[in-house]
Write a protein that holds these residues in place. Structure first.
Motif, mmCIF file in Angstrom:
data_model
loop_
_atom_site.group_PDB
_atom_site.id
_atom_site.type_symbol
_atom_site.label_atom_id
_atom_site.label_comp_id
_atom_site.label_asym_id
_atom_site.label_seq_id
_atom_site.Cartn_x
_atom_site.Cartn_y
_atom_site.Cartn_z
ATOM 1 N N ALA A 25 0.887 -1.136 0.039
ATOM 2 C CA ALA A 25 0.025 0.084 0.088
ATOM 3 C C ALA A 25 0.758 1.362 0.055
ATOM 4 C CB ALA A 25 -0.885 0.076 1.117
ATOM 5 N N THR A 26 1.930 1.276 0.859
ATOM 6 C CA THR A 26 2.788 2.561 0.814
ATOM 7 C C THR A 26 3.590 2.558 -0.499
ATOM 8 O OG1 THR A 26 3.107 1.985 3.208
ATOM 9 C CG2 THR A 26 4.613 3.415 2.151
ATOM 10 N N THR A 27 3.959 1.438 -1.290
ATOM 11 C CA THR A 27 4.670 1.450 -2.733
ATOM 12 C C THR A 27 3.550 1.934 -3.585
ATOM 13 O OG1 THR A 27 5.919 -0.320 -1.885
ATOM 14 C CG2 THR A 27 6.053 0.127 -4.156
ATOM 15 N N ILE A 28 2.318 1.856 -3.441
ATOM 16 C CA ILE A 28 1.483 2.075 -4.627
ATOM 17 C C ILE A 28 1.167 3.640 -4.201
ATOM 18 C CG2 ILE A 28 -0.977 1.931 -5.170
ATOM 19 C CD1 ILE A 28 -0.823 -1.153 -4.753
ATOM 20 N N ALA A 29 0.994 4.052 -3.003
ATOM 21 C CA ALA A 29 0.927 5.322 -2.610
ATOM 22 C C ALA A 29 2.082 6.316 -3.140
ATOM 23 C CB ALA A 29 0.815 5.673 -1.200
ATOM 24 N N THR A 30 3.194 5.789 -2.952
ATOM 25 C CA THR A 30 4.403 6.551 -3.292
ATOM 26 C C THR A 30 4.675 6.669 -4.663
ATOM 27 O OG1 THR A 30 5.597 5.759 -1.342
ATOM 28 C CG2 THR A 30 6.940 6.743 -2.838
ATOM 29 N N LEU A 31 4.312 5.752 -5.405
ATOM 30 C CA LEU A 31 4.466 5.825 -6.998
ATOM 31 C C LEU A 31 3.372 6.519 -7.682
ATOM 32 C CD1 LEU A 31 5.707 2.064 -7.574
ATOM 33 C CD2 LEU A 31 7.039 4.241 -7.637
ATOM 34 N N LEU A 32 1.965 6.452 -7.130
ATOM 35 C CA LEU A 32 1.090 6.858 -7.928
ATOM 36 C C LEU A 32 0.460 8.180 -7.396
ATOM 37 C CD1 LEU A 32 -1.112 3.627 -8.572
ATOM 38 C CD2 LEU A 32 0.652 4.661 -10.017
ATOM 39 N N LEU A 33 0.431 8.523 -5.991
ATOM 40 C CA LEU A 33 -0.074 9.691 -5.402
ATOM 41 C C LEU A 33 0.527 10.627 -5.250
ATOM 42 C CD1 LEU A 33 -2.517 7.775 -2.749
ATOM 43 C CD2 LEU A 33 -2.915 8.425 -5.193
ATOM 44 N N GLY A 34 1.844 10.972 -5.596
ATOM 45 C CA GLY A 34 3.037 11.914 -5.524
ATOM 46 C C GLY A 34 2.493 13.330 -5.635
ATOM 47 N N THR A 35 1.603 13.338 -6.596
ATOM 48 C CA THR A 35 1.227 14.743 -7.232
ATOM 49 C C THR A 35 -0.286 15.059 -6.888
ATOM 50 O OG1 THR A 35 1.076 14.261 -9.557
ATOM 51 C CG2 THR A 35 3.126 15.435 -8.710
ATOM 52 N N SER A 36 -0.780 14.117 -6.274
ATOM 53 C CA SER A 36 -2.424 14.266 -6.267
ATOM 54 C C SER A 36 -2.859 15.139 -5.109
ATOM 55 C CB SER A 36 -2.890 12.807 -5.667
ATOM 56 O OG SER A 36 -2.618 11.835 -6.754
ATOM 57 N N PRO A 37 -4.097 15.733 -4.958
ATOM 58 C CA PRO A 37 -4.702 16.362 -4.121
ATOM 59 C C PRO A 37 -4.493 15.675 -2.589
ATOM 60 C CG PRO A 37 -6.166 16.313 -5.786
ATOM 61 C CD PRO A 37 -4.973 15.530 -6.308
ATOM 62 N N TRP A 38 -4.969 16.573 -1.817
ATOM 63 C CA TRP A 38 -4.746 15.910 -0.506
ATOM 64 C C TRP A 38 -6.127 15.028 -0.342
ATOM 65 C CZ3 TRP A 38 -9.287 16.546 2.746
ATOM 66 C CH2 TRP A 38 -10.240 17.482 2.231
ATOM 67 N N TRP A 39 -7.157 15.315 -0.915
ATOM 68 C CA TRP A 39 -8.415 14.518 -0.539
ATOM 69 C C TRP A 39 -8.379 12.951 -1.481
ATOM 70 C CZ3 TRP A 39 -10.994 13.132 -5.497
ATOM 71 C CH2 TRP A 39 -10.720 13.860 -6.312
ATOM 72 N N VAL A 40 -7.529 12.958 -2.548
ATOM 73 C CA VAL A 40 -7.007 11.814 -2.951
ATOM 74 C C VAL A 40 -6.344 10.857 -2.064
ATOM 75 C CG1 VAL A 40 -5.949 10.508 -4.997
ATOM 76 C CG2 VAL A 40 -7.286 12.710 -5.386
ATOM 77 N N HIS A 41 -5.379 11.318 -1.397
ATOM 78 C CA HIS A 41 -4.435 10.713 -0.505
ATOM 79 C C HIS A 41 -5.503 10.078 0.952
ATOM 80 C CE1 HIS A 41 -0.347 11.690 -1.772
ATOM 81 N NE2 HIS A 41 -0.984 12.824 -2.098
#
Length: 69
Positions: A25-41
């Motif tokens: 889950a952390t790897t996926i978040a790091t690779l895909l959510l780097g520039t996403s807005p806070w609500w996506v995180h």
């Protein structure tokens, strides 16, 4: 299978599940959510924080053994 052995195996499986799932889950978040807005995180971590419960429930159900008749 004796209940103590079933509980031991289930405990090891749950520990492995949590470690693997947290890393994935952390790897996926790091690779895909780097520039996403806070609500996506927020949405991602809310959902990913709940999804691991499903396989854990199956392991716990297996640890409990067969239902008494």
């Amino acid at each position: 299978m004796p209940a103590r052995l079933r509980s031991f195996i289930g405990t090891i499986l749950i520990i492995c599940l949590v470690i693997f799932y947290a890393l994935a889950a952390t790897t996926i978040a790091t690779l895909l959510l780097g520039t996403s807005p806070w609500w996506v995180h927020l949405l991602y971590f809310l959902l990913s924080g709940l999804v691991w419960i499903l396989p854990a429930m199956l392991i716990i159900r297996w640890m409990a053994g067969p239902k008494p008749k």
